[in-house]
Design an enzyme around this catalytic site. Sequence first.
Site, PDB file in Angstrom:
ATOM      1  N   HIS A  62      54.217 -29.825  -5.891  1.00 42.00           N
ATOM      2  CA  HIS A  62      54.589 -31.248  -5.815  1.00 42.00           C
ATOM      3  C   HIS A  62      55.158 -31.717  -7.151  1.00 42.00           C
ATOM      4  CE1 HIS A  62      53.222 -32.136  -1.807  1.00 42.00           C
ATOM      5  NE2 HIS A  62      51.970 -31.784  -2.044  1.00 42.00           N
TER       6      HIS A  62
ATOM      7  N   HIS B 118      50.138 -25.039  -4.504  1.00 42.28           N
ATOM      8  CA  HIS B 118      50.717 -26.068  -3.630  1.00 42.28           C
ATOM      9  C   HIS B 118      50.795 -27.406  -4.371  1.00 42.28           C
ATOM     10  CE1 HIS B 118      51.105 -28.630   0.025  1.00 42.28           C
ATOM     11  NE2 HIS B 118      50.299 -29.425  -0.658  1.00 42.28           N
ATOM     12  N   GLU B 119      49.677 -27.811  -5.010  1.00 43.62           N
ATOM     13  CA  GLU B 119      49.643 -29.090  -5.739  1.00 43.62           C
ATOM     14  C   GLU B 119      50.663 -29.111  -6.876  1.00 43.62           C
ATOM     15  OE1 GLU B 119      48.111 -31.812  -4.855  1.00 43.62           O
ATOM     16  OE2 GLU B 119      47.138 -30.827  -3.161  1.00 43.62           O
TER      17      GLU B 119
ATOM     18  N   GLU C 171      55.196 -31.770   1.906  1.00 42.75           N
ATOM     19  CA  GLU C 171      54.101 -30.808   2.080  1.00 42.75           C
ATOM     20  C   GLU C 171      54.634 -29.412   2.420  1.00 42.75           C
ATOM     21  OE1 GLU C 171      50.867 -31.226   1.394  1.00 42.75           O
ATOM     22  OE2 GLU C 171      51.425 -33.245   0.733  1.00 42.75           O
TER      23      GLU C 171
END
Length: 467
Positions: free
Chosen positions: A331, A327-328, A407
């Site tokens: 970004h 997920h990070e 997100e």
Amino acid sequence: ARAMALPGELWAELPAEKRIFCSVLLFSWAVYLWEAFLAHRQRRVYRTTTHVPQELGQIMDSETFEKSRLYQLDKSTFSFWSGLYSELEGTMILLCGGIPFLWNLSGQISGRAGFGPEYEIVQSLVFLLLATLFSAVTGLPWSLYNTFVIEEKHGFNQQTLGFFFKDAIKKFIVTQCILLPVTSLLLYIIKIGGDYFFIYAWLFTLVVSLVLVTIYADYIAPLFDKFIPLPEGELKQQIETMAKSIDFPLTKVYVVEGSKRSSHSNAYFYGFFKNKRIVLFDTLLEDYSALNKEPAGEDGENEETKSKTKNKKQGCKNEEVLAVLGHELGHWKLGHTVKNIIISQMNSFLCFFLFAVLIGRKELFAAFGFYDTQPTLIGLMIIFQFIFSPYNEVLSFCLTVLSRRFEFQADAFAKELGKAKDLYSALIKLNKDNLGFPVSDWIFSMWHYSHPPLLERLQALKDAKQE
């Protein structure tokens, strides 16, 4: 006839500086009342939602649900009182002329040190030092209560009183070491920059922010927490493999001892170009979390931190940690970090440009009690903090909306990496570990949540999880 005058006519008759001052005060209270209204709606949700809703039955047990409800209720009540105090303090400072008083006091102190009124930058630095000291002292009781009453009561605080004060003093000194030199250079640039000073001032703040981002984790953060390289092993290999698969230029992976101050968990990456590092909080890792280990022996470790081992597992399994990192890294891959920097710098440039337009307006200074002098630092403070406050509120809301969108996109990226199932379970675990309350008032959520509510994120991941 005067008594019959309409409020609009009376307002028009007021001098410009009085209208500016009243507008600033009224807007400040309008924002406070709006925030208080939203918080009241959310507190009502905490008070009335006492049973696990049907759709959360598979995600949360009733004991965790009740714990998170009481934790968030306590936090919201504390936030109400601290917010009210903050608003009253700010209002009293403005009404009683606290800013010109502190500026004159700074002039007296710098004068005694041999720096007359012509040394405006020296006076500005004394003013900044006194203002931040005042802020630190008045904020201390609230910080102590939050840490040692609320966080302590709900099992998150890991600090002793000694550690807390040592940390606070260190934080204050480090802040001054950065704030004072940067401010003095900024004021000097504005003074000598001529008609285009706003361009030079913006470029200077851009360079400073990039330098701080670059050195923060290597030189500033280690002053407060211990960073150790993630030991060789399966997790490190898996992280490196995942980074390589999406061309993320990873150079180092660190574990930070976040458990020394709190049992909340986190992860982030930093660095520019081909030199990126990943930082994992030990509380995120099941194998490293202090709460999962036996109490430390008498090796002196517990002099600074409490050994509060509980009979519960905390943190995520390796596969879940990888999903969180997926997920990070999403970004990064999707350009969210760069987009945020661009938005931030465009905003910064616009603010400096408008500051250049407004700085010559004497009525702005007069509104806050500066009739004879127009110090640059005070101008920055008035324009950026007070005059721009309506714009800042709108911008903040827009950035919250954008953040939520980012997100969802980062979750979708992790899903594409095949991490949907692990991210699903990781989000539930992290929500449980951090006692997040999964039910929220829709307006409060829309205004405040930079991350989408848990149920919405899980729903978006569910389809891929079931495939």
